[in-house]
Design an enzyme around this catalytic site. Structure first.
Site, PDB file in Angstrom:
ATOM      1  CG  ASP A  70     -21.986   5.933  15.983  1.00 47.77           C
ATOM      2  OD1 ASP A  70     -21.284   6.746  15.362  1.00 47.77           O
ATOM      3  OD2 ASP A  70     -22.760   6.275  16.890  1.00 47.77           O
ATOM      4  CB  SER A 120     -23.880  10.129  17.124  1.00 49.24           C
ATOM      5  OG  SER A 120     -22.758   9.528  16.522  1.00 49.24           O
ATOM      6  CG  ASP A 385     -24.007   7.556  13.122  1.00 50.06           C
ATOM      7  OD1 ASP A 385     -23.085   6.997  12.484  1.00 50.06           O
ATOM      8  OD2 ASP A 385     -23.934   7.774  14.341  1.00 50.06           O
ATOM      9  CG  HIS A 386     -21.369  10.155  11.745  1.00 47.00           C
ATOM     10  ND1 HIS A 386     -20.135   9.556  11.940  1.00 47.00           N
ATOM     11  CD2 HIS A 386     -21.974  10.137  12.957  1.00 47.00           C
ATOM     12  CE1 HIS A 386     -20.002   9.212  13.193  1.00 47.00           C
ATOM     13  NE2 HIS A 386     -21.108   9.547  13.851  1.00 47.00           N
TER      14      HIS A 386
END
Length: 509
Positions: A70, A120, A385-386
């Site tokens: 994450d 998220s 995710d980012h």
């Protein structure tokens, strides 16, 4: 710990050594340092030969493990290599994390339907269900805006993905996280929520329609209740305010529901062997041959950072290994989702040391999993995710502490600055009385794990970044993950490889 970082590097060094010994027989003098051209030529030739020798694996993926770091930006990966390498006597930049040695890599575009920088929730919906969504929403298409309880209740715009598809294919399923098990990322694998913050009933709006909270959906939902292995934090969302957990923390639910007890009752009704655990020893002592289902909630809230964990806190590697042991006995294979969730929370706090250490722990978990599975029939995908706004800049000499400062002579104001810094966040420092930039050299706390690294714009929490994230793949059909694509392509490619889901698969193409 060094093994998962340096294995491919040591293999490369060995091959260079063998090759240069051959050169020595021809009268040349072998050298192994980076100043010698043979070092680089042999290294590149080894990589080339490795790629040429790699055959495409087009078998059906019996098992799938999806690892999600994450907030694990490409900058975070580069800095973590140096962080780890320097701990073991290397310069660091030349090394690879465990999954960076995977043969196939790609780039995924992370934006939400309504925002150019993802959170998220919308990103989790994309890479787990195959449908892009609005920011802050979980398991719903972009037809539902954040906070739209009616849109959630209607069910018309609910989307399911890998967890559901695996269950329908008869596979075992599980997820592991270092955050709350009801947090946005894991929630996207089993829940449908118009707001990622609705983790317990106490988090819901006091007026208007009532929607089912995320914790309830994990225990009662069509997908959630069938998950075989659940390991992470967030006990508070599963029992009432009127009760305390084994560590003395008060519950967070206001509806009086004890969802842990309810989970046990449901498993008994299904005549399944089950176990609820809440500390490390309980997890590690589990006999995987005995239990069909395991619920492990190891913290009241998020699990502690690795650098602050106690002896009773299981590591991400330990949870991952136990999950694989429990799921490997499934005859039709399994789908396991593993999240290193505290990389993200450390970045939000601009605590770079913690973020890099959590990334190192994540890479260690990937390495642990690789040792336990047959890669000829197991697809392993690692991604994020980012991004985050941390930058890695300056012209420091090799060997300079990655968590330290760059020489002051590089700046026009002749004031030192840190190699790692953030575009925004709580690390902002005001100008001094002479309107000069804050001198970070005055700080004596660089070695402290809670040091907040400088940021350009003052904000209580640092934001995500909007650039693409890396995807690494190994195993059956791993070559599908090369190139640049939308993030929602990932579950479609995984489902194709594993012959599950409603779309095109390698079994029906």
């Amino acid at each position: 710990m060094a093994r998962f970082l340096t294995l491919s590097y040591l293999l490369l060094v060995t091959l260079i050594y063998v090759s240069t010994r051959t050169i020595q027989k021809n009268g040349d003098t072998p050298t192994f340092d980076e100043k010698n051209k043979d070092h680089w030529n042999l290294q590149a030739q080894w990589i080339l030969r490795t790629k040429l020798a790699s055959a495409l694996n087009t078998r059906v993926a019996k098992n799938v493990i999806l690892f999600l770091g994450d907030g694990m930006s490409i900058t975070t990966l580069a800095a973590t290599r140096v962080y780890l390498g320097q701990q073991y006597g290397h310069l660091g930049e030349e090394l690879k994390l465990s999954f960076e040695a995977f043969p196939y890599t790609g780039l995924a575009k992370t934006y939400c339907v309504d925002h150019n920088v993802a959170d998220s929730a919308c990103s989790g919906t994309a890479y787990l269900s195959g449908v892009k969504a609005n920011s802050g929403t979980v398991g719903l298409s972009a037809a539902v805006k954040r906070g739209d309880c009616k849109g959630q209740r209607d069910g018309l715009h609910s989307v399911t993905g890998l967890m559901d598809w695996a269950q329908k294919a008869g596979k075992g399923t599980g997820f592991v996280t270092t955050t709350r098990v009801t947090h946005a990322t894991p929630a996207a694998s089993y829940a449908h929520s118009a707001d990622r913050r609705w983790e317990a009933d106490s988090d819901m709006p006091k007026k208007g329609l009532r929607c089912e909270d995320i914790a309830t959906q994990l225990i009662r939902g069509r997908v959630g209740r069938k998950i075989d292995v659940i390991l992470g934090g967030g006990r508070k969302n599963f029992f009432p305010i009127t009760q305390k957990d084994p560590e003395g923390y008060q519950g967070h639910r206001s509806d009086g529901a004890d969802l842990i007890r309810e989970w046990k009752i449901k498993k008994e009704a299904l005549k399944q062997t089950y176990k609820y655990v809440y500390h490390k020893q309980g997890l590690l002592s589990l006999d995987e041959n005995v239990y069909d289902s395991v619920l492990g909630l190891f913290a009241h809230d998020h699990m502690p950072y690795h650098l602050e964990a106690g002896d009773d806190d299981p590591t991400l590697s330990e949870m991952t290994q136990k999950a694989i042991q429990l799921l490997k006995k499934k005859r039709n294979g399994f789908f396991l989702f593993v999240e290193g969730g505290r990389i993200d929370t450390a970045h939000h706090e601009t605590k770079a040391r913690k973020a890099l250490d959590e990334t190192a722990e994540f890479a260690k978990a990937v390495e642990a999993a690789l040792r336990m599975v047959d890669l000829s029939e197991t697809l392993v995908v690692v991604t994020s995710d980012h991004s985050h706004t941390m930058t890695y800049s300056g012209y420091s000499k090799r060997g300079t502490d990655i968590l330290g400062v760059v020489n002051k002579n590089n700046a026009t104001d002749h004031i030192p600055y840190t190699t790692l810094s953030y575009a925004n966040g709580p690390g902002y420092k005001v100008l001094d009385a002479h309107h000069k930039r804050y001198n970070v050299a005055k700080d004596d706390s660089f070695t402290h794990l809670n040091y907040t690294y400088p940021s350009l714009v003052p904000m209580p929490r640092e934001t995500h970044g909007g650039e693409d994230v890396a995807v690494f793949a190994k195993g059956p059909w791993a070559h599908l993950f090369t190139g640049n694509y939308e993030q929602n392509f990932l579950p479609h490619a995984i489902a194709y490889a594993a012959c599950m889901g409603p779309g095109l698969t390698s079994c029906n193409s």
